[in-house]
Design an enzyme around this catalytic site. Structure first.
Site, PDB file in Angstrom:
ATOM      1  N   GLU A   4       0.847  -1.190   0.000  1.00  0.00           N
ATOM      2  CA  GLU A   4       0.000   0.000   0.000  1.00  0.00           C
ATOM      3  C   GLU A   4       0.887   1.246   0.000  1.00  0.00           C
ATOM      4  O   GLU A   4       1.698   1.414   0.902  1.00  0.00           O
ATOM      5  CB  GLU A   4      -0.869  -0.042   1.275  1.00  0.00           C
ATOM      6  CG  GLU A   4      -2.038   0.894   1.295  1.00  0.00           C
ATOM      7  CD  GLU A   4      -3.088   0.548   0.249  1.00  0.00           C
ATOM      8  OE1 GLU A   4      -3.204  -0.638  -0.136  1.00  0.00           O
ATOM      9  OE2 GLU A   4      -3.787   1.484  -0.183  1.00  0.00           O
ATOM     10  N   HIS A  20     -15.441   1.213 -10.790  1.00  0.00           N
ATOM     11  CA  HIS A  20     -14.245   0.574 -10.219  1.00  0.00           C
ATOM     12  C   HIS A  20     -14.204   0.685  -8.698  1.00  0.00           C
ATOM     13  O   HIS A  20     -13.141   0.660  -8.089  1.00  0.00           O
ATOM     14  CB  HIS A  20     -12.978   1.119 -10.866  1.00  0.00           C
ATOM     15  CG  HIS A  20     -12.861   2.618 -10.789  1.00  0.00           C
ATOM     16  ND1 HIS A  20     -13.559   3.451 -11.618  1.00  0.00           N
ATOM     17  CD2 HIS A  20     -12.156   3.417  -9.970  1.00  0.00           C
ATOM     18  CE1 HIS A  20     -13.268   4.707 -11.317  1.00  0.00           C
ATOM     19  NE2 HIS A  20     -12.440   4.718 -10.309  1.00  0.00           N
ATOM     20  N   ARG A  56     -13.393   9.818 -23.766  1.00  0.00           N
ATOM     21  CA  ARG A  56     -13.632  11.255 -23.518  1.00  0.00           C
ATOM     22  C   ARG A  56     -14.424  11.459 -22.224  1.00  0.00           C
ATOM     23  O   ARG A  56     -14.412  10.586 -21.358  1.00  0.00           O
ATOM     24  CB  ARG A  56     -14.277  11.922 -24.731  1.00  0.00           C
ATOM     25  CG  ARG A  56     -13.480  11.649 -26.031  1.00  0.00           C
ATOM     26  CD  ARG A  56     -13.950  12.472 -27.197  1.00  0.00           C
ATOM     27  NE  ARG A  56     -13.651  13.889 -26.996  1.00  0.00           N
ATOM     28  CZ  ARG A  56     -12.482  14.460 -27.310  1.00  0.00           C
ATOM     29  NH1 ARG A  56     -11.526  13.745 -27.837  1.00  0.00           N
ATOM     30  NH2 ARG A  56     -12.290  15.739 -27.105  1.00  0.00           N
ATOM     31  N   THR A  67     -14.892  12.227 -18.641  1.00  0.00           N
ATOM     32  CA  THR A  67     -13.910  12.208 -17.550  1.00  0.00           C
ATOM     33  C   THR A  67     -12.678  11.416 -17.967  1.00  0.00           C
ATOM     34  O   THR A  67     -12.800  10.308 -18.506  1.00  0.00           O
ATOM     35  CB  THR A  67     -14.535  11.583 -16.299  1.00  0.00           C
ATOM     36  OG1 THR A  67     -15.662  12.359 -15.925  1.00  0.00           O
ATOM     37  CG2 THR A  67     -13.551  11.571 -15.138  1.00  0.00           C
ATOM     38  N   GLU A  81      -5.997   9.442   4.484  1.00  0.00           N
ATOM     39  CA  GLU A  81      -5.840   7.991   4.636  1.00  0.00           C
ATOM     40  C   GLU A  81      -6.655   7.258   3.558  1.00  0.00           C
ATOM     41  O   GLU A  81      -7.521   7.858   2.937  1.00  0.00           O
ATOM     42  CB  GLU A  81      -6.383   7.558   6.001  1.00  0.00           C
ATOM     43  CG  GLU A  81      -5.683   8.192   7.188  1.00  0.00           C
ATOM     44  CD  GLU A  81      -4.356   7.546   7.481  1.00  0.00           C
ATOM     45  OE1 GLU A  81      -4.342   6.314   7.623  1.00  0.00           O
ATOM     46  OE2 GLU A  81      -3.345   8.265   7.542  1.00  0.00           O
ATOM     47  N   GLY A  82      -6.425   5.996   3.401  1.00  0.00           N
ATOM     48  CA  GLY A  82      -7.216   5.161   2.502  1.00  0.00           C
ATOM     49  C   GLY A  82      -7.154   5.640   1.065  1.00  0.00           C
ATOM     50  O   GLY A  82      -6.080   5.741   0.494  1.00  0.00           O
ATOM     51  N   HIS A 134      -1.690  17.228 -13.540  1.00  0.00           N
ATOM     52  CA  HIS A 134      -2.890  17.909 -13.041  1.00  0.00           C
ATOM     53  C   HIS A 134      -3.508  17.103 -11.886  1.00  0.00           C
ATOM     54  O   HIS A 134      -3.812  17.648 -10.834  1.00  0.00           O
ATOM     55  CB  HIS A 134      -3.889  18.079 -14.187  1.00  0.00           C
ATOM     56  CG  HIS A 134      -5.210  18.659 -13.785  1.00  0.00           C
ATOM     57  ND1 HIS A 134      -5.518  20.001 -13.946  1.00  0.00           N
ATOM     58  CD2 HIS A 134      -6.304  18.087 -13.227  1.00  0.00           C
ATOM     59  CE1 HIS A 134      -6.741  20.214 -13.499  1.00  0.00           C
ATOM     60  NE2 HIS A 134      -7.251  19.064 -13.045  1.00  0.00           N
ATOM     61  N   GLU A 135      -3.656  15.807 -12.084  1.00  0.00           N
ATOM     62  CA  GLU A 135      -4.261  14.968 -11.033  1.00  0.00           C
ATOM     63  C   GLU A 135      -3.421  14.966  -9.765  1.00  0.00           C
ATOM     64  O   GLU A 135      -3.966  14.985  -8.660  1.00  0.00           O
ATOM     65  CB  GLU A 135      -4.452  13.532 -11.536  1.00  0.00           C
ATOM     66  CG  GLU A 135      -5.493  13.375 -12.629  1.00  0.00           C
ATOM     67  CD  GLU A 135      -6.831  14.014 -12.292  1.00  0.00           C
ATOM     68  OE1 GLU A 135      -7.288  13.913 -11.145  1.00  0.00           O
ATOM     69  OE2 GLU A 135      -7.413  14.636 -13.194  1.00  0.00           O
ATOM     70  N   HIS A 145      -4.248  17.631  -7.481  1.00  0.00           N
ATOM     71  CA  HIS A 145      -5.393  17.309  -6.606  1.00  0.00           C
ATOM     72  C   HIS A 145      -4.949  16.384  -5.474  1.00  0.00           C
ATOM     73  O   HIS A 145      -5.326  16.578  -4.315  1.00  0.00           O
ATOM     74  CB  HIS A 145      -6.497  16.600  -7.404  1.00  0.00           C
ATOM     75  CG  HIS A 145      -7.208  17.466  -8.405  1.00  0.00           C
ATOM     76  ND1 HIS A 145      -7.651  18.741  -8.105  1.00  0.00           N
ATOM     77  CD2 HIS A 145      -7.563  17.231  -9.692  1.00  0.00           C
ATOM     78  CE1 HIS A 145      -8.255  19.249  -9.179  1.00  0.00           C
ATOM     79  NE2 HIS A 145      -8.208  18.353 -10.166  1.00  0.00           N
ATOM     80  N   HIS A 167      -9.165  23.336  -8.253  1.00  0.00           N
ATOM     81  CA  HIS A 167      -8.921  24.008  -9.531  1.00  0.00           C
ATOM     82  C   HIS A 167      -8.595  25.471  -9.359  1.00  0.00           C
ATOM     83  O   HIS A 167      -9.057  26.121  -8.430  1.00  0.00           O
ATOM     84  CB  HIS A 167     -10.135  23.825 -10.447  1.00  0.00           C
ATOM     85  CG  HIS A 167     -10.212  22.439 -10.990  1.00  0.00           C
ATOM     86  ND1 HIS A 167     -11.403  21.767 -11.156  1.00  0.00           N
ATOM     87  CD2 HIS A 167      -9.230  21.586 -11.375  1.00  0.00           C
ATOM     88  CE1 HIS A 167     -11.135  20.559 -11.638  1.00  0.00           C
ATOM     89  NE2 HIS A 167      -9.829  20.428 -11.770  1.00  0.00           N
TER      90      HIS A 167
HETATM   91  N1  TQI Z   1     -11.372  14.953 -14.098  1.00  0.00           N
HETATM   92  C1  TQI Z   1     -11.621  15.983 -13.193  1.00  0.00           C
HETATM   93  C2  TQI Z   1     -10.345  16.713 -12.795  1.00  0.00           C
HETATM   94  O1  TQI Z   1      -9.400  16.091 -12.334  1.00  0.00           O
HETATM   95  C3  TQI Z   1     -12.286  15.449 -11.969  1.00  0.00           C
HETATM   96  C4  TQI Z   1     -12.951  16.565 -11.219  1.00  0.00           C
HETATM   97  C5  TQI Z   1     -14.087  17.187 -11.546  1.00  0.00           C
HETATM   98  C6  TQI Z   1     -12.460  17.200 -10.080  1.00  0.00           C
HETATM   99  N2  TQI Z   1     -14.340  18.191 -10.637  1.00  0.00           N
HETATM  100  C7  TQI Z   1     -13.375  18.203  -9.754  1.00  0.00           C
HETATM  101  C8  TQI Z   1     -11.351  17.002  -9.322  1.00  0.00           C
HETATM  102  C9  TQI Z   1     -13.157  19.048  -8.668  1.00  0.00           C
HETATM  103  C10 TQI Z   1     -11.135  17.826  -8.217  1.00  0.00           C
HETATM  104  C11 TQI Z   1     -12.040  18.857  -7.923  1.00  0.00           C
HETATM  105  O2  TQI Z   1     -10.308  17.915 -12.942  1.00  0.00           O
HETATM  106  S1  TQI Z   1     -11.281  15.232 -15.699  1.00  0.00           S
HETATM  107  C12 TQI Z   1      -8.611  17.879 -16.836  1.00  0.00           C
HETATM  108  C13 TQI Z   1      -8.669  19.235 -17.424  1.00  0.00           C
HETATM  109  C14 TQI Z   1      -9.797  16.026 -16.001  1.00  0.00           C
HETATM  110  C15 TQI Z   1      -9.794  17.273 -16.536  1.00  0.00           C
HETATM  111  O3  TQI Z   1     -11.170  13.935 -16.269  1.00  0.00           O
HETATM  112  O4  TQI Z   1     -12.359  16.045 -16.125  1.00  0.00           O
HETATM  113  C16 TQI Z   1      -7.429  17.236 -16.598  1.00  0.00           C
HETATM  114  C17 TQI Z   1      -8.621  15.378 -15.742  1.00  0.00           C
HETATM  115  F1  TQI Z   1      -9.856  19.701 -17.392  1.00  0.00           F
HETATM  116  F2  TQI Z   1      -7.844  20.058 -16.786  1.00  0.00           F
HETATM  117  F3  TQI Z   1      -8.264  19.164 -18.672  1.00  0.00           F
HETATM  118  C18 TQI Z   1      -7.405  15.980 -16.035  1.00  0.00           C
HETATM  119 CL1  TQI Z   1      -5.911  17.965 -16.998  1.00  0.00          CL
HETATM  120 ZN    ZN Z   2     -11.721   6.153  -9.138  1.00  0.00          ZN
HETATM  121 ZN    ZN Z   3      -8.893  18.738 -11.980  1.00  0.00          ZN
HETATM  122 CA    CA Z   4     -13.689   8.896 -20.044  1.00  0.00          CA
END
Ligand code: TQI
Ligand code: ZN
Ligand code: ZN
Ligand code: CA
Length: 483
Positions: free
Chosen positions: A162, A174, A184, A186, A195-196, A224-225, A228, A234
């Site tokens: 982990e 999932h 496309r 999400t 945690e978790g 980008h992820e 988060h 954002h």
């Molecule tokens: N996924 C969203 C994102 O990561 C998930 C999400 C929606 C989110 N609302 C949120 C996460 C609020 C945190 C807070 O933003 S996505 C981009 C973009 C996505 C989008 O699949 O839409 C990127 C994933 F918009 F920036 F292009 C990566 Cl880079």
């Molecule tokens: Zn997930």
């Molecule tokens: Zn985002």
């Molecule tokens: Ca998708």
């Protein structure tokens, strides 16, 4: 100008707004009035309508387009995602968003969750058929590097077990109540620090992931992820990585945009700057009180002291110690009193100077010397090493073979003792973390093996590369004694 989506929204509004009883779920007359509702609609239309670009949404999308839009907007601003026009949501909507202000635009999540430590482990648990595993590893590593260069954070790859940040490519549903939606829509999502599931990052396996531009660039989305996963929501700055629009970023030479750097540094501080005292890692906190009979394979096992004697590694804990032949995986537990009667139990620290064939054991304000397992003479005062008088106990000691220096760790500081000159070096104590990036707080034990320094702190053992000057691996302390 108006996207079809916005038009549909307005149309929906026009038909649903008239009879009070048919008010959309998003709207509650107890929290907002009709004027607010129109204002909100206009706001959402202006700032949250899709224009053929990849936009946020699916992770929070609701049952009807207005609820979905409100939820999207709430997620964007790090508000509680209710899908309703509650007070704080209206407050944000009423705040003017004129032009592109040059103030900070980054946002943190509500409650500002962040990691309480600087070394974070990550693991790619499931790969994708779109790219080779090596390409995925590279994109992930580069995505994390974008953040570690701006902060004191270090990311350490794990291959099993982990990790703090579990990374996987997933299909549809999932198991985390944010199912993916096929090609496309999400692309990925990440959970805020915790945690978790916290920090875990999932990519939609149905996307065409790529190391280049023919498909969604994994480095771009991963970077980008990970924002988060580290605690950034954002940004409203269109040049930010955390701005919710997909823009291909080339991994080589990528530098974190200013707004993102400001955001992440608000949580973790910057890399060079002296340590921000409010971010002292929690792992440095006390290890739990233990019963005398140490369970060898307790996963939270920590050590009191670690040293080499001859060709064996010795791990001390309470009244026990384990002997491990350097090459062999064979680990034998023994009781300290049977081998070292004078030590009794609970050793603070130990080290060996192989050149002298002597090992030293520390307990409170005293130390003992041994030749192999034979104690030499009686206990001597710790002060002989030249510690200031307030030092009555040390946490850990490690002898560095090349420099012939011994480092003594006490709280957040360490001293360096020159074994050749037999004196404490000047300019000490120094802050542990300032010299050993990613290592901070109280060290339980330390040992040099094959040119790496292993720092044991609580249940974790950090492998520190003295050349690269960074932590290159983190394992459970107990794994050293075969657990
Ligand atoms: N996924 C969203 C994102 O990561 C998930 C999400 C929606 C989110 N609302 C949120 C996460 C609020 C945190 C807070 O933003 S996505 C981009 C973009 C996505 C989008 O699949 O839409 C990127 C994933 F918009 F920036 F292009 C990566 Cl880079
Ligand atoms: Zn997930
Ligand atoms: Zn985002
Ligand atoms: Ca998708």
């Amino acid at each position: 100008m108006q996207s079809p989506h916005a038009f549909w929204l307005l149309f929906h509004l026009a038909v649903s707004v008239r009879p009070l009883s048919a008010a959309p779920a998003a709207f509650s007359t107890t929290t907002a009035n009709w004027k607010d509702f129109y204002a909100a609609q206009e706001y959402l239309d202006k700032y949250f309508s899709k224009e053929g670009e990849q936009h946020i949404g699916q992770m929070v999308a609701g049952d009807n387009p207005i609820t979905g839009k409100i939820k999207e907007m709430q997620a964007f601003f790090g508000l509680q995602v209710t899908g309703k026009l509650d007070f704080s949501t209206m407050e944000v909507m009423k705040t003017p968003r004129c032009g592109v202000p040059d103030v900070e635009n980054y946002r943190l999540f509500p409650g500002q969750p962040k990691w309480p430590k600087k070394s974070l482990s990550y693991r790619v648990a499931k790969y994708t058929p779109s790219m080779s595993n090596a390409e995925v590893d590279k994109a992930v590593e580069m995505g994390l590097r974008a953040w570690s260069t701006a902060t004191p954070l270090n990311f350490v790859k794990a291959n099993d077990g982990e990790a703090d940040i579990m990374i996987s490519f997933e299909n549809g549903d999932h198991g985390d109540s944010y199912p993916f939606d096929g090609p496309r829509g999400t692309l990925a999502h990440a959970f805020a620090p915790g945690e978790g599931l916290g920090g875990d990052t999932h990519f939609d396996n149905a996307e065409k992931w790529t190391a280049g531009t023919n498909g969604f660039n994994l480095f771009t989305v991963a970077a980008h992820e990970f924002g988060h996963a580290l605690g950034l929501a954002h940004s409203t700055d269109p040049s930010a990585l955390m701005y919710p629009t997909y823009r291909y970023q080339h991994p080589a030479g990528f530098r974190l945009p200013k707004d993102d750097a400001k955001g992440i540094q608000a949580l973790y501080g910057s890399r060079q700057s002296p340590k921000d005292k409010s971010t002292v890692p929690q792992r440095a906190a006390q290890t739990p009180q233990r019963t005398p009979d140490t369970d060898q394979c307790d996963t939270i096992l920590s050590f009191d002291a670690v040293t080499v004697i001859g060709k064996e590694l010795l791990f001390f804990k309470d009244r026990s110690f384990w002997r491990r032949q350097s090459q062999l995986k064979d680990v034998k537990p023994s009781s300290i009193t049977s081998s070292f009667p004078k030590l009794m139990s609970n050793v603070d620290a130990a080290y060996e100077v192989a050149d002298k064939g002597t090992a030293y054991f520390f307990k409170g304000p005293h130390y003992w010397a041994t030749r192999g397992f034979r104690m030499q003479g009686s206990p001597r005062p710790l002060s002989e090493f030249g510690f200031p008088s307030h030092v009555q106990k040390i946490d850990a000691a490690v002898h560095l073979k090349d420099s012939k220096k011994t480092l003594f760790f006490i709280g957040e500081d360490y001293y360096s003792y020159d074994e050749t000159e037999k004196r404490m070096e000047s300019d000490y104590p120094k802050n542990i973390e300032d010299e050993f990036a990613g290592i901070s707080g109280k060290i339980d034990a330390a040992e040099e093996v094959n040119g790496y320094i292993y720092f044991f702190s609580g249940s974790k053992a950090y492998k520190y590369d003295t050349e690269k000057e960074e932590v290159v691996n983190v394992v459970k302390s107990s794994s050293w004694i075969g657990c």
